[in-house]
Motif scaffolding. Structure first.
Motif, mmCIF file in Angstrom:
data_model
loop_
_atom_site.group_PDB
_atom_site.id
_atom_site.type_symbol
_atom_site.label_atom_id
_atom_site.label_comp_id
_atom_site.label_asym_id
_atom_site.label_seq_id
_atom_site.Cartn_x
_atom_site.Cartn_y
_atom_site.Cartn_z
ATOM 1 N N LEU A 69 0.841 -1.193 0.000
ATOM 2 C CA LEU A 69 0.000 0.000 0.000
ATOM 3 C C LEU A 69 0.879 1.247 0.000
ATOM 4 N N TYR A 70 0.730 2.055 -1.045
ATOM 5 C CA TYR A 70 1.516 3.280 -1.194
ATOM 6 C C TYR A 70 0.594 4.491 -1.065
ATOM 7 N N LEU A 71 0.789 5.244 0.008
ATOM 8 C CA LEU A 71 -0.003 6.449 0.267
ATOM 9 C C LEU A 71 0.913 7.670 0.373
ATOM 10 N N ASP A 72 2.078 7.584 -0.220
ATOM 11 C CA ASP A 72 3.062 8.653 -0.110
ATOM 12 C C ASP A 72 2.695 9.861 -0.973
ATOM 13 N N SER A 73 3.300 11.000 -0.616
ATOM 14 C CA SER A 73 3.150 12.244 -1.386
ATOM 15 C C SER A 73 1.697 12.689 -1.493
ATOM 16 N N ASN A 74 1.010 12.699 -0.358
ATOM 17 C CA ASN A 74 -0.356 13.204 -0.291
ATOM 18 C C ASN A 74 -0.439 14.303 0.767
ATOM 19 N N GLN A 75 -1.634 14.558 1.266
ATOM 20 C CA GLN A 75 -1.842 15.607 2.269
ATOM 21 C C GLN A 75 -2.478 15.031 3.531
ATOM 22 N N ILE A 76 -2.136 13.806 3.838
ATOM 23 C CA ILE A 76 -2.675 13.117 5.014
ATOM 24 C C ILE A 76 -2.039 13.710 6.274
ATOM 25 N N THR A 77 -2.855 13.999 7.284
ATOM 26 C CA THR A 77 -2.351 14.648 8.503
ATOM 27 C C THR A 77 -2.426 13.760 9.745
ATOM 28 N N SER A 78 -3.141 12.645 9.663
ATOM 29 C CA SER A 78 -3.265 11.795 10.851
ATOM 30 C C SER A 78 -3.484 10.339 10.448
ATOM 31 N N ILE A 79 -3.189 9.444 11.399
ATOM 32 C CA ILE A 79 -3.435 8.014 11.208
ATOM 33 C C ILE A 79 -4.390 7.583 12.319
ATOM 34 N N PRO A 80 -5.670 7.394 12.004
ATOM 35 C CA PRO A 80 -6.668 7.084 13.036
ATOM 36 C C PRO A 80 -6.507 5.673 13.603
ATOM 37 N N ASN A 81 -7.190 5.435 14.703
ATOM 38 C CA ASN A 81 -7.192 4.118 15.335
ATOM 39 C C ASN A 81 -7.763 3.051 14.402
ATOM 40 N N GLU A 82 -7.068 1.918 14.322
ATOM 41 C CA GLU A 82 -7.543 0.709 13.639
ATOM 42 C C GLU A 82 -7.907 0.941 12.171
ATOM 43 N N ILE A 83 -7.267 1.902 11.526
ATOM 44 C CA ILE A 83 -7.579 2.201 10.131
ATOM 45 C C ILE A 83 -7.160 1.067 9.194
ATOM 46 N N PHE A 84 -6.178 0.245 9.628
ATOM 47 C CA PHE A 84 -5.691 -0.849 8.776
ATOM 48 C C PHE A 84 -6.085 -2.226 9.319
ATOM 49 N N LYS A 85 -7.023 -2.288 10.240
ATOM 50 C CA LYS A 85 -7.298 -3.524 10.978
ATOM 51 C C LYS A 85 -7.755 -4.682 10.094
ATOM 52 N N ASP A 86 -8.339 -4.398 8.913
ATOM 53 C CA ASP A 86 -8.838 -5.468 8.037
ATOM 54 C C ASP A 86 -7.816 -5.910 6.995
ATOM 55 N N LEU A 87 -6.651 -5.271 6.979
ATOM 56 C CA LEU A 87 -5.634 -5.592 5.967
ATOM 57 C C LEU A 87 -4.653 -6.616 6.535
#
Length: 259
Positions: A69-87
Motif C-alpha cells: 500500500l503506497y499512500l506517499d506524497s499526499n496531504q494526510i495529517t493523521s493516522i486514526p485508530n484501527e484504520i488498517f485492521k482489516d488488511l
C-alpha cells in the motif's frame, strides 16, 4: 487419432479461454474495489498505489487482500485508530512525504505483527503515544520529522523491534534538555536517561522553591529586627528630648521650714 488431436486442441483452447476469463474477472474485481484515485495491480499480491492522489485522509475502502500500500506524497495529517485492521495481508506501508502530525494509540492494530516495512519519513511528527508502535515488527523509517526528544520517544523506540537502526536516523528538533536540540536521539539518550529527568527536575525545582522561601523568611526577620531597633532608637531619643521635671518654689520653702 485425428479425433483425439482435435479433442486435445479444443480442450487446450477451452482451458486458455477459461484462464483468461478467470483473470479478467479477477482484474475486474480488483478494479471495482480499488479506492478512488488509486491504481490497483497484481504483482506478488494486490498492490494498491495511491501516490500523489491529493488524498487528505487514508481511504477506508481499501481491499482486504492488499499486500503493498503506497499512500506517499499526499496531504494526510493523521493516522486514526484501527484504520488498517482489516488488511491482514499487508506487508509494505508507505506514508512518507505527507503532513502527518498525529498517530493514534491503536493506529497499527491488526497489522503490527505482519507488517514488514513502514515508511513515515518526511512528515511533521513531533511525538506519538508511547503504545503507538507496540508489537510492531516492521523495519520503520521515521527520519526527517521534527521529533521532540523526551521520555515518551525513548519508550517508543525501545518498544520497536529495530529500534537501534530506527533511532540512528532520529534527530531531536526539540528536547526536554535544550542542549540536545539538533542532535541525534542516540546521543541524547546516551548522555542522560530521558525518563529520569522529570523527577530530577522536580527535585531541583523543589529545592529552588524551598531556598526561595527560606530567603524570604530570613529577609523578613532581618527587616523586622532592624525596624524594631529603629523604632526603639527613635523612642529613646524622644524620651531624652522631653524636658526634665523641676521643683516648684513653694515646695522648696516647705522643705526649708521643716529643716
Amino acid at each position: 487419432m485425428h479425433l483425439v488431436d482435435l479433442w486435445l486442441t479444443r480442450s487446450l483452447s477451452m482451458c486458455l479461454l477459461l484462464q483468461s476469463f478467470v483473470l479478467m474477472i479477477l482484474c475486474f474485481h480488483s478494479a471495482s474495489m480499488c479506492p478512488k484515485g488509486c491504481l490497483c495491480s497484481h504483482s506478488g499480491g494486490l498492490n494498491v498505489s495511491c501516490s500523489n492522489a491529493n488524498l487528505k485522509e487514508i481511504p477506508r475502502d481499501l481491499p482486504p487482500e492488499t499486500v503493498l500500500l503506497y499512500l506517499d506524497s499526499n496531504q494526510i495529517t493523521s493516522i486514526p485508530n484501527e484504520i488498517f485492521k482489516d488488511l491482514h495481508q499487508l506487508r509494505v506501508l508507505n506514508l512518507s512525504k505527507n503532513g502527518i502530525e498525529f498517530i493514534d494509540e491503536h493506529a497499527f492494530k491488526g497489522v503490527a505483527e505482519t507488517l514488514q516495512t513502514l515508511d513515515l519519513s518526511d512528515n511533521r511528527i513531533k511525538s506519538v503515544h508511547k503504545n503507538a508502535f507496540n508489537n510492531l515488527k516492521a523495519r520503520a523509517r521515521i527520519a526527517n520529522n521534527p521529533w521532540h526528544c523526551d521520555c515518551t520517544l525513548q519508550q517508543v523506540l525501545r518498544s520497536m523491534a529495530s529500534n537501534h537502526e530506527t533511532a540512528n536516523n532520529v534527530i531531536c528538533k526539540t528536547s526536554v534538555l535544550d542542549e540536545h536540540a539538533g542532535r541525534p536521539f542516540l546521543n541524547a539518550a546516551n548522555d542522560a536517561d530521558l525518563c529520569n529527568l522529570p523527577k530530577k527536575t522536580t527535585d531541583y525545582a523543589m529545592l529552588v522553591t524551598m531556598f526561595g522561601w527560606f530567603t524570604m523568611v530570613i529577609s523578613y526577620v532581618v527587616y523586622y529586627v532592624r525596624q524594631n531597633q529603629e523604632d526603639a532608637r527613635r523612642h529613646l531619643e524622644y524620651l531624652k528630648s522631653l524636658p526634665s521635671r523641676q521643683k516648684k518654689p513653694d515646695e522648696a520653702d516647705d522643705i526649708s521650714t521643716v529643716v
